[in-house]
Structure formats: C-alpha cells, structure tokens
Design an enzyme around this catalytic site. Structure first.
Site, PDB file in Angstrom:
ATOM      1  N   ASP A 211      -1.621   2.775   2.369  1.00 31.21           N
ATOM      2  CA  ASP A 211      -1.046   4.029   1.818  1.00 31.21           C
ATOM      3  C   ASP A 211       0.536   3.807   3.165  1.00 31.21           C
ATOM      4  OD1 ASP A 211      -2.669   5.621   0.295  1.00 31.21           O
ATOM      5  OD2 ASP A 211      -3.080   7.021   2.606  1.00 31.21           O
TER       6      ASP A 211
ATOM      7  N   ASN B 173      -6.006  -5.000  -3.125  1.00 30.09           N
ATOM      8  CA  ASN B 173      -6.061  -5.240  -1.948  1.00 30.09           C
ATOM      9  C   ASN B 173      -7.367  -6.042  -2.776  1.00 30.09           C
ATOM     10  OD1 ASN B 173      -8.983  -4.005  -3.273  1.00 30.09           O
ATOM     11  ND2 ASN B 173      -8.280  -2.615  -1.818  1.00 30.09           N
ATOM     12  N   ARG B 174      -7.942  -7.356  -1.867  1.00 32.49           N
ATOM     13  CA  ARG B 174      -9.171  -8.606  -2.537  1.00 32.49           C
ATOM     14  C   ARG B 174      -9.486  -8.273  -3.205  1.00 32.49           C
ATOM     15  NH1 ARG B 174     -12.601 -11.968  -2.301  1.00 32.49           N
ATOM     16  NH2 ARG B 174     -13.161 -10.188  -1.434  1.00 32.49           N
ATOM     17  N   LYS B 175      -9.946  -7.028  -3.202  1.00 31.40           N
ATOM     18  CA  LYS B 175     -11.487  -6.978  -4.054  1.00 31.40           C
ATOM     19  C   LYS B 175     -11.119  -6.045  -5.259  1.00 31.40           C
ATOM     20  CE  LYS B 175     -15.978  -3.598  -3.739  1.00 31.40           C
ATOM     21  NZ  LYS B 175     -15.308  -2.510  -5.115  1.00 31.40           N
ATOM     22  N   GLU B 176      -9.958  -4.939  -5.083  1.00 32.73           N
ATOM     23  CA  GLU B 176      -9.761  -4.684  -6.803  1.00 32.73           C
ATOM     24  C   GLU B 176      -9.041  -6.037  -7.526  1.00 32.73           C
ATOM     25  OE1 GLU B 176      -8.573  -0.676  -5.079  1.00 32.73           O
ATOM     26  OE2 GLU B 176      -6.807  -2.323  -5.126  1.00 32.73           O
TER      27      GLU B 176
END
Length: 489
Positions: A275, A205-208
């Site tokens: 998921d 995701n964007r944060k990761e």
C-alpha cells in the site's frame, strides 16, 4: 540524484483518486509461554491491541501522511465495523471518502495475533465475503467514482480481490481516466492482467507476477523478459515488480529496465508495505517524477513502512532521511539553537549517556581540529560543539575574520561523524553555554592549561573532568589564513 525536497513539496499539490477494497486491520500483541491444556495450541497472553484502516484505506492514509490529498471510494457493510470505518475515515485529514454501503456483505475485518517478543504473526482471523459486488452495487461504485476523476491528478486502483474492483468497475474507471488524460496505477490481484488493460502502470509483487506470467521471475533478466508480454497483454506503459528484500524492478514498454535494491532496514512487519509503495508511486508520478525517481521514492517508503509494526504510514521527514545521504541531513539535524539544546540533553541524560563539550572558532577546519574533535568524541558518548558567531570571531581575531561565515563553519562541523550537536554562541566565551550543558567532560587542545580552559570550575564543581588533547603541530588557522593571503597556499 533527484531533488527530493522540491518533489516532496509538490506532493502537497497533488490529488490522488483511490478506489479499492477497504478493510479494518487489528493487531493483538502479546507473549506466548504455554500450550493450551484444551488443545495443542499456543496461548497468547494479550498485552495490547491496535486498530488501523487497512487495504486500500491504508493506501489513502499513506497518500495523506505523505502530504497529498486523497479522494477515496470503497465498500463497507451495514454493520458496526463499517460505521467505525466511515467515522474514522471522515476524521482523517487529507482524505475525502465516498463510501458505498452494501447490506449483503460484512465490512472486511482482519485480526492478527502477534508475538511481541519475536515480532511474528501467529494467527490471522478474517471476517469477509470475498466475492464480486452485485450489479446494483457495481453501478453505485461507478457513479461514486466517475464524477471525481476530473478532480484528480492521478488515479490509483488498489485491488485486494474482495469485490470492489470488478471487471466492469475497472473498465469504466480506466476508460474514463484515459479520456481525461489521467494516468492510472494499479496494484493488481487478478492473475488475468488483461482486465487492467489501458492502465499506465501495474505493480504486482513477485509472486503475483510469476503466477500471472507463468515465469520464474527469479532474476532481473527473467522479470524483464516476462514483462514484455505482460505489458502487451495489459496495454500498459510499465510494469513494477516488488520483490521484498530483493528490492524492485521496473520495466517500460520502451525496453528500459531499472532495478533498485532494498534499503538496509530491520524488518518488523511487512503488513501494508505494498500500500505504501502504491501511494508513494502515485504521488511521485503526479508530482512530475520520472520512472527512476518515482521508483526510488517508493523503495524508500517501503523501507520505512516495514521498519514499523502494524499497518504503518510514512511521513515526508521519514522518507527524506531514507533517501538523502546522511551528510546532507547533518546540518538540519545537528545544528541547533541554544533554546533547543535542553531537549537533546534531557534525552541523553535519561539514557545515562556521558555528554562532552568543546568549543572554538573553527574558521578553516584542519587536521588539528579533526584530531581534537575525534579525541573529544572518544571521551564521551555525545559531543556538543560550541561555535563562536561571526561577531564573536571578529572581536577575538580582528577584521578579516572569519574567513567563512558561521553557517558554513557550522555545516562543516556537523558533517563530521564525531560531532553530535553544534550550537552557535554570541559571547566571546562559551561560559553561559557550558552552564547550560553541564558536561561530564570538557575538552580543549593541549596548548591550553587546565586553569586556562573556560568553564573548568563549573565542570569540576559538578563532578566532571577537564581533558586536554595533544595538538597536532604545524596546523593553525591563523597560519593557514596568512599563507593564503600571501598566495603561498
């Protein structure tokens, strides 16, 4: 636009090997109306609770619900929750579970307390031991996974950093999959993307992604730029960055960058959306979709998932409605046989809706028809259109009619926003259909008188009304057909 129906049919022929962190997701729903007298904390009056298999188990559930087959390997403790998870997974159609037991850890369990009224998470309680599996358990995981790689069409690693996907497990799985020519998708958790080296696709995701690449990841351009180095580091073919309400951006090693905006939807719960994305991507790629088609399938699947409460799964029909244009769905949703009519009518009446009815041959749809249908829909909440069958039209209009067969005429009607249902009838008049519908309002063109309208007695006797709509002068199917045959159209 890709052929979704062909792709969805291919889902049923795909097997996905999924490895990852299994957990039990519990949701306690209730209302908060006061603060505890014992401490400054809200008191939730619990109304109901739901329990679902979550984490990588939710990936497996979504693969199965979308029509695919899943071989799943995860880790459970030797406890009551673990037993419950094993039993539940064994009962899930489409999932073959190969679980490893670790007596040194509890089965991961997460309980979320949710305000039903505001659909907001208030508190989450976790039971877990988030540390890498021991060397002995690592080997058991590897031994459980490797024999099944050859049986799979694609491999999916779902990393929640709870201990299953250690560096050694990841390396063994990716290397073995590559030797057998199997693509590997990774939903990563580690900021060190190098441990996933050799995977086909990473889906942070964007944060990761921002943490892993130390980039702002605040635009498509910055994501594309940072993804270049990240793909070199991970030696992967592509990187997909999910951005919640901003959609998804996929970047390939060949320099291709594809962005799809999030589909408009009322977000109810984002739990497990990643998921769903991973499951949809795996099935689409295994079924032969290209990057863009797989991305659009995953994006639509995410939109369906977040519109549901809890850890949700997505079915092919739900996915289809999100992907295909509304007009292409009209025929299958609006054209119904007479024996299926009652279910629709019962639901509309339960909602207190006013049902209208009109009928005709509608051989060549023209502005006069559209005016009558639009006015008819304006006089009711739901409009049922009775359509003369081909045999009925021939009896009424003579040989050479209809110009279009009944299915074509029904599909044209169904594509109109004003029309809610189309029912084909075989008789010369719709009297039997009107008896079934018992409409609140019966609508016909103004070239009829009230007494000439078939079924007016039935409708008026039950308290309904007959509405005559002014016709649009100069428009007639018979005239249009005649002009066409004379070569004047």
């Amino acid at each position: 636009m890709f052929d979704f129906d062909t792709l969805a049919q291919a889902f049923g022929r795909q097997t996905v090997l999924c490895i990852g962190d299994l957990m039990l997701d519990e949701f306690v729903y209730g209302e908060v109306s006061r603060i505890s007298p014992e401490a400054p904390a809200p008191v939730i009056a619990a109304r109901r609770s739901e329990t679902n298999i979550g984490g990588a188990g939710n990936v497996a559930r979504n693969i199965a619900s979308l029509g695919g087959q899943c071989i799943f390997t995860g880790l459970i403790g030797e406890d009551e929750v673990g037993v419950k998870m094993a039993v539940t997974l064994a009962q899930e159609p489409g999932i073959e579970s190969v679980l490893v037991h670790d007596p040194a850890r509890p089965t991961t369990r997460k309980v979320r307390f949710v305000s039903e009224h505001f659909s907001t998470h208030m508190l989450r309680a976790d039971w877990e031991l988030a540390r890498p599996a021991s060397g002995e358990i690592e080997q058991k995981l590897i031994d459980a996974v490797l024999p099944n790689i050859a049986r799979a069409d694609i491999v999916l690693l779902s990393d929640y950093a709870k201990g299953v996907l250690t560096a050694r497990v990841i390396r063994n799985v990716i290397d073995a999959a590559k030797k057998l020519g199997k693509r590997v998708i990774v939903d990563p958790k580690s900021v060190n993307l190098a441990i996933y080296r050799g995977a086909t696709l990473l889906t942070p995701n964007r944060k990761e992604f921002a943490e892993a690449t130390r980039s702002p990841a605040d635009s498509d351009a910055s994501i594309a730029e940072a993804a270049k180095d990240a793909m070199d580091l991970a030696d992967c073919e592509a990187m997909l960055v999910t951005q919640s309400e901003r959609g998804m951006t996929l970047v390939t090693r060949q320099g291709e960058s594809i962005h799809v905006p999030a589909l408009p939807v009322k977000v109810r719960d984002v739990s497990g959306a990643g998921d769903t994305v991973a499951a949809a991507l795996a099935l689409a790629l295994a079924a032969g979709a290209n990057w863009e088609a797989a991305l659009r399938v995953a994006n639509a699947a995410a939109a369906v998932a977040v519109s549901k409460k809890g850890t949700a799964t997505v079915k092919p029909a739900e996915l289809r409605r999100k992907i295909l244009p509304h007009a292409s769905l009209a025929a299958e949703e609006k054209i119904v046989p007479a024996d299926a009519l009652e279910a629709h009518l019962a639901e509309w009446r339960r909602q207190g809706l006013r049902v209208g009815f009109t009928n005709g041959c509608f051989d060549i749809l023209h502005p006069g028809h559209v005016k009558v249908l639009t006015a008819a829909r304006g006089a009711c909440d739901r409009l049922v259109v009775g359509l003369n069958s081909d045999a009925s039209v021939r009896r009424l209009k003579g040989e050479g009619r209809p110009v279009q067969d009944e299915q074509a005429r029904a599909e044209v009607l169904a594509a109109l926003e004003a029309v809610d249902l189309v029912v084909i009838f075989e008789e010369d008049t719709p009297i039997r259909l009107i008896e079934w519908v018992r409409p609140s309002v019966l609508i016909k063109g103004g070239d009829y008188t009230r007494e000439q309208v078939v079924g007016h007695e039935i409708v008026e006797k039950s308290g309904g009304e007959v509405l005559l709509v002014d016709i649009l002068e100069g428009h007639s199917t018979t005239t249009l057909v005649k002009r066409a045959r004379e070569g004047k159209v």
